[in-house]
Design an enzyme around this catalytic site. Structure first.
Site, PDB file in Angstrom:
ATOM      1  N   CYS A  91       0.841  -1.202   0.000  1.00 59.19           N
ATOM      2  CA  CYS A  91       0.000   0.000   0.000  1.00 59.19           C
ATOM      3  C   CYS A  91       0.879   1.256   0.000  1.00 59.19           C
ATOM      4  O   CYS A  91       1.486   1.568  -0.997  1.00 59.19           O
ATOM      5  CB  CYS A  91      -0.972  -0.041   1.180  1.00 59.19           C
ATOM      6  SG  CYS A  91      -2.307   1.146   1.043  1.00 59.19           S
ATOM      7  N   HIS A 199      -3.488  -5.734   1.242  1.00 63.27           N
ATOM      8  CA  HIS A 199      -2.764  -5.856   2.510  1.00 63.27           C
ATOM      9  C   HIS A 199      -2.635  -7.313   2.951  1.00 63.27           C
ATOM     10  O   HIS A 199      -3.480  -7.804   3.707  1.00 63.27           O
ATOM     11  CB  HIS A 199      -3.487  -5.068   3.601  1.00 63.27           C
ATOM     12  CG  HIS A 199      -3.321  -3.589   3.477  1.00 63.27           C
ATOM     13  ND1 HIS A 199      -2.342  -2.890   4.145  1.00 63.27           N
ATOM     14  CD2 HIS A 199      -3.989  -2.675   2.737  1.00 63.27           C
ATOM     15  CE1 HIS A 199      -2.427  -1.603   3.838  1.00 63.27           C
ATOM     16  NE2 HIS A 199      -3.413  -1.444   2.982  1.00 63.27           N
ATOM     17  N   GLU A 201      -0.761  -8.549   5.125  1.00 62.04           N
ATOM     18  CA  GLU A 201      -0.538  -8.697   6.574  1.00 62.04           C
ATOM     19  C   GLU A 201      -1.846  -8.783   7.347  1.00 62.04           C
ATOM     20  O   GLU A 201      -1.864  -9.208   8.500  1.00 62.04           O
ATOM     21  CB  GLU A 201       0.341  -7.548   7.102  1.00 62.04           C
ATOM     22  CG  GLU A 201      -0.343  -6.203   7.289  1.00 62.04           C
ATOM     23  CD  GLU A 201      -0.522  -5.412   5.997  1.00 62.04           C
ATOM     24  OE1 GLU A 201      -0.476  -5.998   4.903  1.00 62.04           O
ATOM     25  OE2 GLU A 201      -0.730  -4.180   6.105  1.00 62.04           O
TER      26      GLU A 201
END
Lengths: 230, 87
Positions: A91, A199, A201
């Site tokens: 990002c 994302h 994560e």
């Protein structure tokens, strides 16, 4: 355990980074050793791979990622990338990599103007073409490049991920931010620098939802192991 | 000498400007039906210390090219300079 079996992965925290702690947690969850790196650090503490996390570094002043690229830690990241070290930009991290010239193109305001925060599907651009469910949350994720640059990106096979439907159809309709060629993620020519808007994560722990992000960490860890022989 | 410069950074022609589009979409609601081609850019002012105006201008162009604008998406113009008041 050897360093190679359990890669040490750095996460650079800039003023305004938001997802650095989730990235550190995901590294540990996926079996790596997370290493916090401060933006003012002049070295990366000998890590095997490095992540530039999501957020709004320096308040997105001037342009997203424009100021972060001058942080002392970024000089170390550039040297690390130039020497073949695996670098993952997520990002805002992707935006920083583009601003730093480590990846081509740029990320501008979403075509629909809105900030988008939701789960989407991306298709990996390898032989398997797996469809991954990963969340996005960004206002400036529309990837663009000049027609010549875009042609080069496609010719050299630099696209790592494209937005798609749940069953893997790549089409403008399934591209939430209007990105050119549905590009959600991009690698450099050597394949050691990867930037993506989704994302990973936030998508590793099955207790919290889909786990499409695991593939991205597996790629990063594999690249780290390849670089540091056991 | 200290010289003040103004730099205008604008999105490249042909590149979709969502902010400009939103403003253009809003203007008719105020009765302005005669507006088109709205583009939003950035205006940056700064003061440079250099030996000559030519040197100062070349510094400003260099920083505009490498940092104040992103050549992938933006163009810039160095608008004007005037001797800045001594501090």
């Amino acid at each position: 355990m050897t360093a190679a079996a359990r890669p040490r992965v750095g996460v650079v925290t800039f003023p305004g980074s938001l997802d650095d702690r989730d990235a550190l947690r995901a590294i540990r969850f996926m079996g790596g050793d997370p290493v916090p790196v401060w933006h003012a650090d002049h070295d990366l503490h000998g890590v095997d791979a490095v992540i530039l996390p999501g957020g709004f570094s320096y308040g997105d002043y001037l342009r997203t990622g424009a100021i972060a690229r001058f942080a002392p830690a970024m000089t170390a990241v550039r040297e690390f990338a130039d020497s073949g070290g695996p670098v993952l930009g997520i990002c805002n991290g992707f935006q920083i990599l583009c601003e730093a010239g480590l990846l081509p193109g740029a990320l501008i305001r979403n075509r629909g103007l809105s900030f988008i925060c939701r789960w989407i599907n991306v298709r990996m651009q390898d032989e398997r073409g797996d469809v991954l469910q990963i969340p996005i949350k960004h206002g400036e994720g529309q990837f663009i490049a000049s027609p010549q640059e875009l042609a080069r990106i496609e010719d050299e096979g630099l696209v790592a991920l494209r937005y798609c439907s749940p069953d893997g159809v790549v089409d403008e309709r399934f591209t939430p931010n209007g990105s050119a060629n549905a590009i959600a993620g991009l690698r450099n020519q050597h394949g050691n620098v990867l930037g993506l808007m989704p994302h990973p994560e936030h998508a590793v722990d099955p207790d919290l939802g889909p786990t499409g992000g695991q593939f991205v960490f597996e790629w990063l860890f594999a690249a780290a192991r390849e670089r540091v022989p056991a | 000498m200290r010289l003040r410069f103004e730099i205008v950074v604008s999105l490249k022609d042909g590149l979709l400007d969502p902010q400009g589009k939103a403003i253009q979409g809003a203007l008719p609601t105020l009765g302005w039906e005669n507006v088109s081609d709205v583009r939003v850019g950035k205006h940056i002012e700064l003061v440079v210390e250099a030996e000559s105006e030519a040197e100062a201008r070349s510094h400003v162009e260099e920083m505009s090219r490498t940092f104040l604008s992103n050549p992938v998406i933006e163009d810039f113009r160095v608008l004007s300079s005037e001797e800045a008041s001594a501090s």
